[in-house]
Design an enzyme around this catalytic site. Structure first.
Site, PDB file in Angstrom:
ATOM      1  N   ASP A  12       4.816   2.328  -0.388  1.00 35.82           N
ATOM      2  CA  ASP A  12       3.480   2.102  -0.935  1.00 35.82           C
ATOM      3  C   ASP A  12       2.991   0.747  -0.445  1.00 35.82           C
ATOM      4  OD1 ASP A  12       2.184   3.105  -4.080  1.00 35.82           O
ATOM      5  OD2 ASP A  12       1.272   1.675  -2.703  1.00 35.82           O
ATOM      6  N   ASP A 124      -2.638   5.000   1.823  1.00 41.90           N
ATOM      7  CA  ASP A 124      -1.770   3.838   1.655  1.00 41.90           C
ATOM      8  C   ASP A 124      -0.361   4.155   1.178  1.00 41.90           C
ATOM      9  OD1 ASP A 124      -2.345   4.513  -0.935  1.00 41.90           O
ATOM     10  OD2 ASP A 124      -2.640   2.470  -1.620  1.00 41.90           O
ATOM     11  N   GLU A 125       0.037   5.428   1.187  1.00 43.59           N
ATOM     12  CA  GLU A 125       1.423   5.695   0.812  1.00 43.59           C
ATOM     13  C   GLU A 125       1.981   6.928   1.498  1.00 43.59           C
ATOM     14  OE1 GLU A 125       1.752   7.746  -3.360  1.00 43.59           O
ATOM     15  OE2 GLU A 125       0.454   6.012  -3.541  1.00 43.59           O
TER      16      GLU A 125
END
Length: 411
Positions: A12, A124-125
DNA sequence: TCTGGGGTCCTAGGACCC
DNA sequence: TCTGGGGTCCTAGGACCC
């Protein structure tokens, strides 16, 4: 045959959008910075000041906040007006999604150099299946978790070198625990969890930390006296099934015990594409008809362009309306042959619109295309024709607008 | 001055077919 | 006249996630 034990990572990015902004505006480091309000004018350093959150007026929510801003009680999803009341002196920057997507691709490529089995979970992850890499260490007699920890460090270093950004990683035997783990020591954390850690490290956490238990389920559990994951683990499965249904009840029980066998999915096709917009001010279905019609047409053109650019066509055309009281309605219509044509989408959307009684001002309008197939595939056999749905009659108390043509039609 | 935009998945009822 | 199932498709809404 029992499945071999796995090693899964969840990675993350730390405060992703805000960190990207700090990358190009390092003088803002250490300050409370909020990213949000995509319609905010381009942020510039002017007259010795950055745009103040306290000067913002409008609709929009916080997309991300730096850790300094979070310390003031600001979190993503919060209305910008509410955030401004908490930290008027915070810096407000507009979101720059093109830049975020560029760095998103860069960090994923940096990970893929070391571990290619990646599941994309948004900008974003990601999840990474490190089982093969972990097994490669075993024959050498290495402690597999020690090797995994070193590999995770390498991944983090590679991400940092490629993007200048930091991330947090959770390492665990499944996705559920890896995801919880990546959040335990943010920012910059590397957290290893095994099944044996569940009672000590997982059970004290609130149930909301389980990915899939949201505001509603969280509140219902709370009302039943279940606050922590440990509380949930202590519930009899039958009792959970009674309150949440078979599927969700059994899933909750397994999750609370740290069990999860979902695979890391490295490829998936899109199911739908959509565009929607919240207006600066609520629009009246009659008085603002022309403006609504033009916005509607533009949304259809945008979805069509998205589909064409990515090479997809779709059969289910849908619309979404949100009224000023925040009530949301959707209508959709499945057509015979898949399309990515703006005019066709516009026409089908117009038919959907006729099935809604427009008796309030609107704050949002959206267009969606689903049941996708590849544009270059053989056209599927046309589905047997169904009678077109008859527009439902307007309720007796519906205002006159219902009987008028709704938005300007190109016909 | 409340509450973005882009998604996925699940449920549930009715139509329709065998 | 009444009584069945199962399977698939379509539609609407809602929960949840990033």
């Amino acid at each position: 045959m029992p499945p071999a034990s796995r090693l899964i990572a969840h990675l993350d990015m730390d405060a992703f959008y805000a960190s990207v902004e700090l990358l190009r505006r390092p003088e803002l480091r250490g300050r409370a910075v909020v990213v949000g309000g995509s319609r905010a004018r381009a942020a510039r350093f002017e007259d010795g000041h950055w745009p103040r959150l306290g000067d913002y007026a409008g609709r929009g929510v916080v997309t991300t906040a730096t850790y300094e801003a979070r310390a003031r009680g600001i979190h993503s999803g919060m209305g910008l007006m509410k955030a401004a009341a908490l930290a008027p002196d915070a810096v407000l920057l507009p979101a720059d999604f093109d830049e975020y997507r560029r760095l998103s691709r860069a960090f994923k490529e940096a990970v893929a150099e070391l571990a290619p089995a990646i599941e994309d979970r948004g900008i974003d992850e990601i999840y990474i299946d490190l089982s093969a890499e972990a097994r490669a260490h075993e024959p050498l007699g290495h402690d597999p978790l020690g090797g995994a920890r070193a590999l995770a460090q390498d991944i983090r270093n590679n991400v940092r070198a490629a993007t200048g950004l930091s991330c947090s990683i959770g390492l665990a035997p499944n996705k559920l625990l890896a995801k919880i783990g990546s959040d335990l020591e943010k920012p910059g954390g590397l957290t290893v969890l095994t099944a044996a850690d569940v009672p000590q490290r997982i059970w004290p956490l609130p149930v909301r930390r389980i990915n899939g238990i949201g505001p509603k389920a969280g509140a219902r559990l709370d009302a039943l006296g279940v606050q922590t994951i440990g509380d949930l683990a202590a519930c009899a499965p039958d009792w959970l099934v009674e309150h949440f249904g078979r599927t969700q009840g059994l899933w909750m029980h397994r999750s609370a015990h740290g069990l999860d066998d979902r695979p890391v999915v490295t490829h998936s096709d899109p199911v739908s594409m959509s565009r929607e917009t919240t207006f600066e001010r609520d629009l009246h279905p009659r008085h603002d008809r022309e403006q609504l019609g033009a916005l509607f047409t533009r949304l259809c053109e945008q979805v069509a362009a998205d589909l064409q650019r990515k090479g997809w066509v779709g059969r289910t055309i849908g619309i979404k309306l949100r009224f000023d009281d925040f009530r949301t309605v959707t209508r959709d219509l499945t057509i015979e042959l898949p399309t990515a044509d703006a005019a066709l989408i516009r026409r089908a959307g117009g038919l959907c619109l006729k099935r809604v009684s427009l008796n309030r001002r609107l704050r949002l309008l959206g267009v969606r295309v689903g049941t996708l197939s590849r544009a270059d595939a053989q056209p599927p056999r046309p589905r047997p024709k169904r009678p077109l749905p008859v527009p439902s009659p307007a309720p007796a108390d519906a205002p006159l607008t219902q009987t008028l043509p709704l938005f300007p039609d190109e016909s």
